[in-house]
Design a protein around this motif. Sequence first.
Motif, mmCIF file in Angstrom:
data_model
loop_
_atom_site.group_PDB
_atom_site.id
_atom_site.type_symbol
_atom_site.label_atom_id
_atom_site.label_comp_id
_atom_site.label_asym_id
_atom_site.label_seq_id
_atom_site.Cartn_x
_atom_site.Cartn_y
_atom_site.Cartn_z
ATOM 1 N N GLU A 28 31.201 -21.673 -10.007
ATOM 2 C CA GLU A 28 31.318 -23.124 -9.837
ATOM 3 C C GLU A 28 31.028 -23.847 -11.148
ATOM 4 N N SER A 33 37.639 -21.892 -9.139
ATOM 5 C CA SER A 33 37.796 -22.395 -7.772
ATOM 6 C C SER A 33 37.269 -21.363 -6.777
ATOM 7 N N ASP A 43 39.062 -25.198 -0.610
ATOM 8 C CA ASP A 43 39.671 -25.650 -1.850
ATOM 9 C C ASP A 43 38.669 -26.085 -2.910
ATOM 10 N N GLU A 44 37.500 -26.505 -2.470
ATOM 11 C CA GLU A 44 36.494 -26.954 -3.434
ATOM 12 C C GLU A 44 35.118 -26.481 -2.994
ATOM 13 N N TRP A 45 34.183 -26.508 -3.940
ATOM 14 C CA TRP A 45 32.826 -26.078 -3.648
ATOM 15 C C TRP A 45 32.128 -27.130 -2.793
#
Length: 105
Positions: A28, A33, A43-45
Amino acid sequence: FLSSCTQVSEGDLIFLVSDGVHDNLDPETLGRSPAECGIIGQDEWLEEETAEVFQAKIRFAEELAGEIICRGVGEGEVVTPQHVVDSLIGICVFFLLLFAGYLRV
């Protein structure tokens, strides 16, 4: 203050590192990704990590640390503790200079 417990097995290597060294092994922090770490459908942290995400981050850090440490080690050479320290600190300095704009890669 954060504390945790992890089971280890004979032959495991245990790294005690500062937050700064740890961050340089974290996908991260490095701008990777979740998908690049094998996490499907995210799709995201997220702020809250699931066990799956935690394990994926550990695998990423282990693989990256292994690549960093083994870089430049010849076949049959023994990797010393000093080499491990020099390699991990060296990559931290590299990232620091890169992110500070001193290096052009």
